[in-house]
Design a protein around this motif. Sequence first.
Motif, PDB file in Angstrom:
ATOM      1  N   VAL A 147       0.840  -1.206   0.000  1.00 42.22           N
ATOM      2  CA  VAL A 147       0.000   0.000   0.000  1.00 42.22           C
ATOM      3  C   VAL A 147       0.871   1.252   0.000  1.00 42.22           C
ATOM      4  CG1 VAL A 147      -1.766   1.292   1.264  1.00 42.22           C
ATOM      5  CG2 VAL A 147      -1.843  -1.214   1.223  1.00 42.22           C
ATOM      6  N   LEU A 148       1.881   1.260   0.858  1.00 43.14           N
ATOM      7  CA  LEU A 148       2.785   2.408   0.931  1.00 43.14           C
ATOM      8  C   LEU A 148       3.585   2.561  -0.356  1.00 43.14           C
ATOM      9  CD1 LEU A 148       4.079   2.065   4.611  1.00 43.14           C
ATOM     10  CD2 LEU A 148       2.508   3.788   3.711  1.00 43.14           C
ATOM     11  N   PHE A 149       3.906   1.431  -0.993  1.00 44.58           N
ATOM     12  CA  PHE A 149       4.615   1.500  -2.271  1.00 44.58           C
ATOM     13  C   PHE A 149       3.791   2.279  -3.299  1.00 44.58           C
ATOM     14  CE2 PHE A 149       5.193  -0.169  -6.564  1.00 44.58           C
ATOM     15  CZ  PHE A 149       6.562   0.034  -6.751  1.00 44.58           C
ATOM     16  N   VAL A 150       2.507   1.960  -3.396  1.00 40.67           N
ATOM     17  CA  VAL A 150       1.618   2.645  -4.351  1.00 40.67           C
ATOM     18  C   VAL A 150       1.481   4.123  -4.002  1.00 40.67           C
ATOM     19  CG1 VAL A 150      -0.736   2.765  -5.254  1.00 40.67           C
ATOM     20  CG2 VAL A 150       0.351   0.536  -4.893  1.00 40.67           C
ATOM     21  N   VAL A 151       1.317   4.415  -2.721  1.00 41.14           N
ATOM     22  CA  VAL A 151       1.145   5.810  -2.269  1.00 41.14           C
ATOM     23  C   VAL A 151       2.376   6.644  -2.608  1.00 41.14           C
ATOM     24  CG1 VAL A 151       0.928   7.307  -0.243  1.00 41.14           C
ATOM     25  CG2 VAL A 151      -0.482   5.254  -0.430  1.00 41.14           C
ATOM     26  N   PHE A 152       3.553   6.148  -2.236  1.00 42.37           N
ATOM     27  CA  PHE A 152       4.774   6.925  -2.450  1.00 42.37           C
ATOM     28  C   PHE A 152       5.192   6.951  -3.919  1.00 42.37           C
ATOM     29  CE2 PHE A 152       5.221   6.256   2.152  1.00 42.37           C
ATOM     30  CZ  PHE A 152       5.522   7.551   2.539  1.00 42.37           C
ATOM     31  N   LEU A 153       4.853   5.894  -4.667  1.00 41.86           N
ATOM     32  CA  LEU A 153       5.122   5.912  -6.112  1.00 41.86           C
ATOM     33  C   LEU A 153       4.275   6.993  -6.788  1.00 41.86           C
ATOM     34  CD1 LEU A 153       6.574   4.591  -8.535  1.00 41.86           C
ATOM     35  CD2 LEU A 153       4.603   3.045  -8.733  1.00 41.86           C
ATOM     36  N   THR A 154       3.011   7.105  -6.369  1.00 44.76           N
ATOM     37  CA  THR A 154       2.119   8.146  -6.908  1.00 44.76           C
ATOM     38  C   THR A 154       2.655   9.536  -6.579  1.00 44.76           C
ATOM     39  OG1 THR A 154       0.216   6.671  -6.610  1.00 44.76           O
ATOM     40  CG2 THR A 154      -0.240   9.026  -6.913  1.00 44.76           C
ATOM     41  N   ILE A 155       3.088   9.716  -5.332  1.00 41.38           N
ATOM     42  CA  ILE A 155       3.655  11.009  -4.914  1.00 41.38           C
ATOM     43  C   ILE A 155       4.893  11.341  -5.737  1.00 41.38           C
ATOM     44  CG2 ILE A 155       4.815  12.210  -3.016  1.00 41.38           C
ATOM     45  CD1 ILE A 155       2.948  10.735  -1.080  1.00 41.38           C
ATOM     46  N   TYR A 156       5.726  10.327  -5.984  1.00 47.49           N
ATOM     47  CA  TYR A 156       6.956  10.554  -6.752  1.00 47.49           C
ATOM     48  C   TYR A 156       6.643  10.957  -8.190  1.00 47.49           C
ATOM     49  CZ  TYR A 156      11.710   9.700  -8.457  1.00 47.49           C
ATOM     50  OH  TYR A 156      12.955   9.822  -9.016  1.00 47.49           O
ATOM     51  N   PHE A 157       5.673  10.284  -8.800  1.00 51.33           N
ATOM     52  CA  PHE A 157       5.287  10.636 -10.168  1.00 51.33           C
ATOM     53  C   PHE A 157       4.680  12.038 -10.239  1.00 51.33           C
ATOM     54  CE2 PHE A 157       5.062   5.962 -11.519  1.00 51.33           C
ATOM     55  CZ  PHE A 157       6.227   6.066 -12.262  1.00 51.33           C
ATOM     56  N   SER A 187      13.908  14.560  -4.032  1.00 50.12           N
ATOM     57  CA  SER A 187      13.096  13.353  -3.837  1.00 50.12           C
ATOM     58  C   SER A 187      13.758  12.122  -4.427  1.00 50.12           C
ATOM     59  CB  SER A 187      11.714  13.549  -4.470  1.00 50.12           C
ATOM     60  OG  SER A 187      10.967  14.497  -3.761  1.00 50.12           O
ATOM     61  N   THR A 188      14.483  12.300  -5.531  1.00 48.77           N
ATOM     62  CA  THR A 188      15.126  11.172  -6.197  1.00 48.77           C
ATOM     63  C   THR A 188      16.247  10.578  -5.346  1.00 48.77           C
ATOM     64  OG1 THR A 188      14.570  12.130  -8.356  1.00 48.77           O
ATOM     65  CG2 THR A 188      16.306  10.462  -8.328  1.00 48.77           C
ATOM     66  N   VAL A 189      16.803  11.363  -4.445  1.00 52.18           N
ATOM     67  CA  VAL A 189      17.854  10.861  -3.553  1.00 52.18           C
ATOM     68  C   VAL A 189      17.316   9.780  -2.620  1.00 52.18           C
ATOM     69  CG1 VAL A 189      19.378  11.491  -1.628  1.00 52.18           C
ATOM     70  CG2 VAL A 189      19.237  12.962  -3.633  1.00 52.18           C
ATOM     71  N   THR A 190      16.066   9.937  -2.151  1.00 61.79           N
ATOM     72  CA  THR A 190      15.538   9.023  -1.124  1.00 61.79           C
ATOM     73  C   THR A 190      14.416   8.097  -1.619  1.00 61.79           C
ATOM     74  OG1 THR A 190      13.996  10.749  -0.396  1.00 61.79           O
ATOM     75  CG2 THR A 190      16.104  10.600   0.752  1.00 61.79           C
ATOM     76  N   LEU A 191      13.530   8.607  -2.478  1.00 63.96           N
ATOM     77  CA  LEU A 191      12.325   7.840  -2.822  1.00 63.96           C
ATOM     78  C   LEU A 191      12.573   6.553  -3.602  1.00 63.96           C
ATOM     79  CD1 LEU A 191       9.469  10.426  -3.494  1.00 63.96           C
ATOM     80  CD2 LEU A 191       9.398   8.446  -1.989  1.00 63.96           C
ATOM     81  N   ASN A 210       5.419  14.467  -8.260  1.00 65.65           N
ATOM     82  CA  ASN A 210       6.566  15.360  -8.100  1.00 65.65           C
ATOM     83  C   ASN A 210       7.295  15.547  -9.428  1.00 65.65           C
ATOM     84  OD1 ASN A 210       8.879  16.742  -7.265  1.00 65.65           O
ATOM     85  ND2 ASN A 210       9.787  14.977  -6.278  1.00 65.65           N
ATOM     86  N   LEU A 211       7.594  14.445 -10.103  1.00 66.92           N
ATOM     87  CA  LEU A 211       8.298  14.512 -11.378  1.00 66.92           C
ATOM     88  C   LEU A 211       7.481  15.266 -12.425  1.00 66.92           C
ATOM     89  CD1 LEU A 211       9.781  10.888 -11.686  1.00 66.92           C
ATOM     90  CD2 LEU A 211      10.950  12.964 -10.935  1.00 66.92           C
ATOM     91  N   ALA A 212       6.164  14.990 -12.468  1.00 63.99           N
ATOM     92  CA  ALA A 212       5.304  15.633 -13.463  1.00 63.99           C
ATOM     93  C   ALA A 212       5.165  17.128 -13.188  1.00 63.99           C
ATOM     94  CB  ALA A 212       3.927  14.970 -13.466  1.00 63.99           C
ATOM     95  N   GLY A 213       4.857  17.490 -11.938  1.00 63.69           N
ATOM     96  CA  GLY A 213       4.638  18.894 -11.597  1.00 63.69           C
ATOM     97  C   GLY A 213       5.888  19.737 -11.729  1.00 63.69           C
ATOM     98  N   ASN A 214       6.960  19.313 -11.093  1.00 67.06           N
ATOM     99  CA  ASN A 214       8.205  20.082 -11.156  1.00 67.06           C
ATOM    100  C   ASN A 214       8.852  19.998 -12.534  1.00 67.06           C
ATOM    101  OD1 ASN A 214       8.764  21.225  -8.387  1.00 67.06           O
ATOM    102  ND2 ASN A 214       8.461  19.086  -7.828  1.00 67.06           N
ATOM    103  N   GLY A 215       8.699  18.842 -13.199  1.00 67.32           N
ATOM    104  CA  GLY A 215       9.244  18.702 -14.552  1.00 67.32           C
ATOM    105  C   GLY A 215       8.558  19.635 -15.531  1.00 67.32           C
ATOM    106  N   ALA A 216       7.221  19.777 -15.422  1.00 67.12           N
ATOM    107  CA  ALA A 216       6.476  20.678 -16.298  1.00 67.12           C
ATOM    108  C   ALA A 216       6.906  22.127 -16.081  1.00 67.12           C
ATOM    109  CB  ALA A 216       4.977  20.533 -16.038  1.00 67.12           C
ATOM    110  N   ILE A 217       7.071  22.520 -14.817  1.00 71.24           N
ATOM    111  CA  ILE A 217       7.510  23.891 -14.519  1.00 71.24           C
ATOM    112  C   ILE A 217       8.912  24.141 -15.069  1.00 71.24           C
ATOM    113  CG2 ILE A 217       8.180  25.458 -12.655  1.00 71.24           C
ATOM    114  CD1 ILE A 217       5.919  24.249 -10.995  1.00 71.24           C
ATOM    115  N   VAL A 237       6.357  18.007  -3.577  1.00 70.55           N
ATOM    116  CA  VAL A 237       5.147  17.884  -4.400  1.00 70.55           C
ATOM    117  C   VAL A 237       4.283  19.133  -4.281  1.00 70.55           C
ATOM    118  CG1 VAL A 237       3.068  16.503  -4.808  1.00 70.55           C
ATOM    119  CG2 VAL A 237       5.158  15.386  -4.098  1.00 70.55           C
ATOM    120  N   LEU A 238       4.258  19.736  -3.089  1.00 72.51           N
ATOM    121  CA  LEU A 238       3.411  20.900  -2.848  1.00 72.51           C
ATOM    122  C   LEU A 238       3.984  22.180  -3.438  1.00 72.51           C
ATOM    123  CD1 LEU A 238       2.300  20.303   0.860  1.00 72.51           C
ATOM    124  CD2 LEU A 238       1.031  19.787  -1.233  1.00 72.51           C
ATOM    125  N   ASN A 239       5.308  22.269  -3.546  1.00 70.53           N
ATOM    126  CA  ASN A 239       5.938  23.496  -4.026  1.00 70.53           C
ATOM    127  C   ASN A 239       5.409  23.986  -5.375  1.00 70.53           C
ATOM    128  OD1 ASN A 239       7.471  24.075  -1.804  1.00 70.53           O
ATOM    129  ND2 ASN A 239       9.347  23.161  -2.586  1.00 70.53           N
TER     130      ASN A 239
END
Length: 308
Positions: A24-34, A72-76, A36-43, A283-285
């Motif tokens: 369950v945590l794998f799915v949650v944190f994988l979603t958060i990571y994606f 995030s990529t350092v730890t996630l 993060n990548l999508a939001g910050n990558g688009a900006i 993710v919030l930034n």
Amino acid sequence: MLNQTSVTEFFLLGVTDIQVLQPVLFVVFLTIYFLNLAGNGAILMVVISDSRLHSPMYFFLGNLSCLDICYSTVTLPKMLENFLSTHKAISFSECISQLHFFHFLGSTEAMLVPVMAFDRFVAICKPLHYTLIMSHQVCTQMAVTIWIIGFFHALLHSVMTSRLNFCGSNHIHHFFCDVKPLLELACGNTELSEWLLHTVTETIAMGSFFLTLLSYFYIIIYLFLKTHSCSILHKALSTCASHFMVVVLLFGPVFFIYIRPALVSSMDRERYIAIMYSVVTPVLNPLIYTLRNKEVKEALRRMFRRNL
């Protein structure tokens, strides 16, 4: 940076030891990571590609997005791997590298926030001198300076930690390698490392925090004294409030973990606080800094239309 110890690897015990929660945590944190990548990558893409956003504010926003992706990529990825693995080992060199980049990117972001606040201060309070004060050369020099300071700040901790002796348990009660959990496993005198951790980190964190508050304080005072339009004042204050939320989310956990650790009574609580600043804040930034920003939203629409 060679360790003087027989320990060749550590075991990351992760967020929880309850096995049923791991998928369950794998799915949650994988979603958060994606996200993060999508939001910050688009900006990051739109700030680089759209010439209308080639200004100091968006230059620093691009730096922030780059930092959040890397941070995030350092730890996630390692955390996600451990959710699905029974062998949660990390080599000594990988552990020190993770520690280094975590503090490098984290301290650089902490110093970037007051620079962004100063940029807003000059834009609002000194508009006629804005292009002179915040020239491209000055912005580049400020960005390079904080990245260099962040690197050497992290290098100090990684070198000091790598020179410690580890002769006992090699189980880290955390989901990534950090200075504090490693100091608890070290044998011998760790007073110097602990002093450096608290003193240097406190100087960077509290210095950045108060400089950020000072900039927003002057902005608010200036607007109250100079602005007679309620709508302009309300918009500016709401923007400052959203930016201040970033400050609280970034510096609040750092205060509890590194500056006043006695206020955090358990390792579990410390791990949950670490999740806030290492996983949630990046993710919030992009949401906080761009939700009310019409220029970024318009640039994103133009970029998506070009790609359709």
